[in-house]
Design a protein around this motif. Structure first.
Motif, PDB file in Angstrom:
ATOM      1  N   TYR A  72      -6.224  -7.254  -0.875  1.00 27.22           N
ATOM      2  CA  TYR A  72      -7.666  -7.172  -0.603  1.00 27.22           C
ATOM      3  C   TYR A  72      -8.014  -7.888   0.703  1.00 27.22           C
ATOM      4  CZ  TYR A  72      -6.576 -11.483  -2.942  1.00 27.22           C
ATOM      5  OH  TYR A  72      -5.950 -12.646  -3.291  1.00 27.22           O
ATOM      6  N   ARG A  73      -7.183  -8.842   1.147  1.00 24.84           N
ATOM      7  CA  ARG A  73      -7.455  -9.570   2.403  1.00 24.84           C
ATOM      8  C   ARG A  73      -6.715  -8.841   3.521  1.00 24.84           C
ATOM      9  NH1 ARG A  73      -9.881 -14.033   1.802  1.00 24.84           N
ATOM     10  NH2 ARG A  73      -9.047 -14.834  -0.146  1.00 24.84           N
ATOM     11  N   ASN A  74      -7.228  -7.654   3.872  1.00 23.06           N
ATOM     12  CA  ASN A  74      -6.378  -6.695   4.569  1.00 23.06           C
ATOM     13  C   ASN A  74      -6.822  -6.255   5.968  1.00 23.06           C
ATOM     14  OD1 ASN A  74      -8.585  -5.024   4.014  1.00 23.06           O
ATOM     15  ND2 ASN A  74      -7.728  -4.422   2.034  1.00 23.06           N
ATOM     16  N   LEU A  75      -7.964  -6.723   6.434  1.00 21.28           N
ATOM     17  CA  LEU A  75      -8.500  -6.180   7.697  1.00 21.28           C
ATOM     18  C   LEU A  75      -7.495  -6.278   8.852  1.00 21.28           C
ATOM     19  CD1 LEU A  75     -10.845  -5.110   9.464  1.00 21.28           C
ATOM     20  CD2 LEU A  75     -11.678  -7.458   9.646  1.00 21.28           C
ATOM     21  N   ASP A 111      -3.984   4.323   4.710  1.00 17.86           N
ATOM     22  CA  ASP A 111      -3.893   5.458   5.621  1.00 17.86           C
ATOM     23  C   ASP A 111      -2.406   5.723   5.785  1.00 17.86           C
ATOM     24  OD1 ASP A 111      -3.822   7.346   7.558  1.00 17.86           O
ATOM     25  OD2 ASP A 111      -5.063   6.258   9.006  1.00 17.86           O
ATOM     26  N   THR A 112      -1.907   6.621   4.937  1.00 18.63           N
ATOM     27  CA  THR A 112      -0.459   6.841   4.908  1.00 18.63           C
ATOM     28  C   THR A 112       0.027   7.501   6.200  1.00 18.63           C
ATOM     29  OG1 THR A 112      -0.851   8.878   3.699  1.00 18.63           O
ATOM     30  CG2 THR A 112      -0.281   6.956   2.396  1.00 18.63           C
ATOM     31  N   THR A 113      -0.891   8.098   6.973  1.00 19.93           N
ATOM     32  CA  THR A 113      -0.447   8.755   8.224  1.00 19.93           C
ATOM     33  C   THR A 113       0.050   7.718   9.230  1.00 19.93           C
ATOM     34  OG1 THR A 113      -2.642   8.711   9.252  1.00 19.93           O
ATOM     35  CG2 THR A 113      -2.087  10.662   7.946  1.00 19.93           C
ATOM     36  N   VAL A 114      -0.376   6.457   9.082  1.00 21.96           N
ATOM     37  CA  VAL A 114       0.136   5.406   9.977  1.00 21.96           C
ATOM     38  C   VAL A 114       1.010   4.404   9.210  1.00 21.96           C
ATOM     39  CG1 VAL A 114      -1.737   5.618  11.657  1.00 21.96           C
ATOM     40  CG2 VAL A 114      -1.988   4.022   9.742  1.00 21.96           C
ATOM     41  N   GLY A 115       1.394   4.759   7.996  1.00 24.35           N
ATOM     42  CA  GLY A 115       2.284   3.892   7.219  1.00 24.35           C
ATOM     43  C   GLY A 115       1.586   2.737   6.534  1.00 24.35           C
ATOM     44  N   PHE A 116       0.248   2.809   6.461  1.00 21.15           N
ATOM     45  CA  PHE A 116      -0.482   1.752   5.740  1.00 21.15           C
ATOM     46  C   PHE A 116      -0.664   2.287   4.313  1.00 21.15           C
ATOM     47  CE2 PHE A 116      -4.241  -0.950   4.802  1.00 21.15           C
ATOM     48  CZ  PHE A 116      -3.642  -2.172   5.067  1.00 21.15           C
ATOM     49  N   MET A 117       0.289   1.947   3.444  1.00 15.57           N
ATOM     50  CA  MET A 117       0.478   2.709   2.212  1.00 15.57           C
ATOM     51  C   MET A 117      -0.606   2.469   1.170  1.00 15.57           C
ATOM     52  SD  MET A 117       2.886   4.308   3.357  1.00 15.57           S
ATOM     53  CE  MET A 117       3.376   5.361   2.007  1.00 15.57           C
ATOM     54  N   THR A 118      -0.948   1.217   0.967  1.00 16.09           N
ATOM     55  CA  THR A 118      -2.010   0.923   0.002  1.00 16.09           C
ATOM     56  C   THR A 118      -2.351  -0.559   0.077  1.00 16.09           C
ATOM     57  OG1 THR A 118      -2.714   1.152  -2.309  1.00 16.09           O
ATOM     58  CG2 THR A 118      -0.483   0.388  -1.969  1.00 16.09           C
ATOM     59  N   THR A 119      -3.477  -0.904  -0.499  1.00 15.38           N
ATOM     60  CA  THR A 119      -3.806  -2.315  -0.700  1.00 15.38           C
ATOM     61  C   THR A 119      -4.312  -2.417  -2.132  1.00 15.38           C
ATOM     62  OG1 THR A 119      -6.140  -2.170  -0.050  1.00 15.38           O
ATOM     63  CG2 THR A 119      -4.547  -2.506   1.702  1.00 15.38           C
ATOM     64  N   THR A 120      -4.140  -3.571  -2.733  1.00 19.15           N
ATOM     65  CA  THR A 120      -4.550  -3.710  -4.126  1.00 19.15           C
ATOM     66  C   THR A 120      -5.363  -4.977  -4.336  1.00 19.15           C
ATOM     67  OG1 THR A 120      -2.709  -5.055  -4.874  1.00 19.15           O
ATOM     68  CG2 THR A 120      -2.321  -2.690  -4.818  1.00 19.15           C
ATOM     69  N   GLY A 126       1.493  -5.925  -5.099  1.00 18.81           N
ATOM     70  CA  GLY A 126       2.075  -5.206  -3.962  1.00 18.81           C
ATOM     71  C   GLY A 126       3.586  -5.298  -3.930  1.00 18.81           C
ATOM     72  N   LEU A 127       4.135  -6.397  -4.453  1.00 18.05           N
ATOM     73  CA  LEU A 127       5.589  -6.592  -4.347  1.00 18.05           C
ATOM     74  C   LEU A 127       6.370  -5.530  -5.115  1.00 18.05           C
ATOM     75  CD1 LEU A 127       4.155  -9.595  -4.081  1.00 18.05           C
ATOM     76  CD2 LEU A 127       6.527 -10.305  -3.855  1.00 18.05           C
ATOM     77  N   PRO A 128       6.046  -5.274  -6.403  1.00 17.31           N
ATOM     78  CA  PRO A 128       6.775  -4.187  -7.077  1.00 17.31           C
ATOM     79  C   PRO A 128       6.526  -2.810  -6.472  1.00 17.31           C
ATOM     80  CG  PRO A 128       5.212  -5.283  -8.589  1.00 17.31           C
ATOM     81  CD  PRO A 128       5.220  -6.059  -7.319  1.00 17.31           C
TER      82      PRO A 128
END
Ligand SMILES: Cc1ncc(C[n+]2csc(CCOP(=O)(O)OP(=O)(O)O)c2C)c(N)n1
Length: 335
Positions: A72-75, A111-120, A126-128
Motif C-alpha cells: 500500500y506504500r507504493n507511490l 500495471d503489468t505492461t511495465v512489470g508492476f505486477m500488483t500491490t496489496t 507480497g512475498l508469497p
C-alpha cells in the motif's frame, strides 16, 4: 551521502533521472497528503516520504521486463517501475482513468505492461506472490528478476517466513527488499521485534542478506545493483534491508506526534530529494539552473497529474461487473 563508487558514478542523464524521480515522488506525496487532509481526496493514502532514495535506486537497477510487487506504500515503487503518474493519481481519486479504473484505490495499483505486477493491503502478502512470479521466471528459463518490497513489520508475518524458506529451497530469482522505516503503524520496531536485525532473519534461511543505509543513494545503488546482478546470474534469492525512517504519519491524515522529535529531526535532515539536489549542485554534476529545470519538470508533472485525476470521470454503474472475475483462463495444453 558516501562518495559514489566507480559503479555508481553517474552519467548526467542518470543523475537527472533519479533526482527527478525522487522529487516527483516527494511532491506528489506531499500534495496527496494535503488533499486528503482537506477532504478533497477521500481515500486512504499511505505516504512514502523517506523512501525516495530506495525507490530511485531500485528503478535505476531494474530492467523493463523485471517484475515488482509492492505494498500500500507504493507511490515511489510504482513511479520507479514506470507507471504513469496521471493513472496513479486518477486511481487514488477513484476515477475511470486510474490504473484499475478507480476500483482498486491506492492499495491496489498495478500495471503489468511495465512489470508492476500488483500491490496489496495485507501486510507480508507480497512475498508469497513473488514465489509464483519467481517460479514462472525460472520455468520460462528467463533471466528476469522479481522484486518484492515490504515494510519491517512484514518480516514478523508467518507467510513472509514461509516465502523466504521456499525461495531459498527452490533458488528462485527474487530480490526481497525490506523498506525498514522503523515503524509498524504506531509501534516502533523495538517494541514489536525481539531482534531488530531483520537482515539476520533472512540469513538464517540460507540466503545472502545485506543491510544498507536507505537514505544514502549511492550506498543503496551499489547494494541493489550487486543484489540484482547476483539474482539475475542465477545466484538465488537475496534479501536487502534498507534502513530509512518514516517522515510522516502512517496514513495521509494520521497524527504522528508520538514520533520522538529528535529522531524525526535527524531523519528530516537527510530527506533524500533535497540532500541529493545539494550533492548534485555542490559536486558540479548539475548547475543551479539545471537542477531548477529538473525541479520545474517534476512540479509540472505533479500539477498535471492532479488536474488530470480530478477531471477524470467516476466509473459508472456499467463498470460494476467488469474486471471482477477472471475470464481468460489458462489453457494448459497450449502452454
Ligand atoms: C496481515 C495484516 N495485519 C495487520 C494489518 C494492519 N496494518 C496495516 S499497515 C500495518 C503496519 C505494517 O508495518 P510495516 O510492515 O513495517 O509497513 P509500513 O506501514 O511501516 O510501511 C499494519 C499492522 C494488515 N493490513 N495486514
Amino acid at each position: 551521502m558516501t562518495a559514489p563508487t566507480t559503479e555508481t558514478l553517474l552519467s548526467r542523464a542518470a543523475a537527472e533521472r533519479m533526482y527527478e524521480l525522487m522529487l516527483t515522488t516527494k511532491l506528489a506525496d506531499d500534495q496527496a497528503r494535503e488533499e486528503t487532509k482537506a477532504g478533497r481526496l477521500q481515500a486512504a493514502f499511505y505516504p512514502v516520504r523517506g523512501l525516495e532514495a530506495v525507490c530511485a535506486a531500485l528503478g535505476e537497477v531494474l530492467r523493463a521486463d523485471d517484475q515488482l510487487v509492492s505494498t500500500y506504500r507504493n507511490l515511489g515503487d510504482a513511479l520507479a517501475k514506470g507507471v504513469s503518474l496521471r493513472a496513479i493519481m486518477a486511481e487514488l481519486y477513484g476515477r475511470l482513468d486510474g490504473v484499475s479504473k478507480g476500483k482498486g484505490g491506492s492499495m491496489h495499483l498495478h500495471d503489468t505492461t511495465v512489470g508492476f505486477m500488483t500491490t496489496t493491503g495485507i501486510v507480508g502478502s507480497g512475498l508469497p506472490i513473488t514465489l509464483g512470479l519467481g517460479l514462472g521466471a525460472q520455468l520460462d528459463g528467463s533471466d528476469r528478476v522479481v522484486v518484492v518490497t515490504f515494510g519491517d513489520g512484514a518480516t514478523s508475518i508467518g507467510a513472509a517466513h514461509e516465502a523466504l524458506n521456499l525461495a531459498v529451497l527452490w533458488q528462485l530469482p527474487i530480490l526481497f527488499l525490506c523498506q525498514n522505516n522503523q515503524w509498524g503503524e504506531h509501534t516502533p520496531i523495538a517494541e514489536y521485534a525481539g531482534s531488530t536485525d531483520l537482515r539476520a532473519r533472512a540469513e538464517a534461511y540460507g540466503m545472502a542478506a545485506h543491510r544498507v543505509d536507505g537514505f544514502d543513494l549511492f550506498a543503496t545503488l551499489d547494494c541493489l545493483r550487486d543484489a540484482v546482478a547476483s539474482v539475475r546470474a542465477g545466484g538465488g534469492p537475496v534479501f536487502v534491508e534498507a534502513m530509512t525512517y518514516r517522515l510522516t504519519g502512517h496514513t495521509g491524515t494520521a497524527d504522528f506526534s508520538y514520533v520522538p522529535a529528535d529522531e524525526l529531526a535527524a531523519a528530516m535532515a537527510r530527506d533524500p530529494a533535497p540532500v541529493f539536489r545539494a550533492w548534485l549542485v555542490e559536486s558540479g554534476a548539475l548547475s543551479e539552473g539545471e537542477a531548477n529545470a529538473v525541479a520545474h519538470r517534476a512540479e509540472s508533472a505533479v500539477a498535471d497529474a492532479f488536474a488530470f485525476a480530478q477531471a477524470s470521470p467516476l466509473p459508472g454503474p456499467d463498470e460494476l461487473w467488469t474486471d471482477v472475475f477472471a475470464t481468460d483462463l489458462i489453457n494448459w495444453e497450449e502452454r
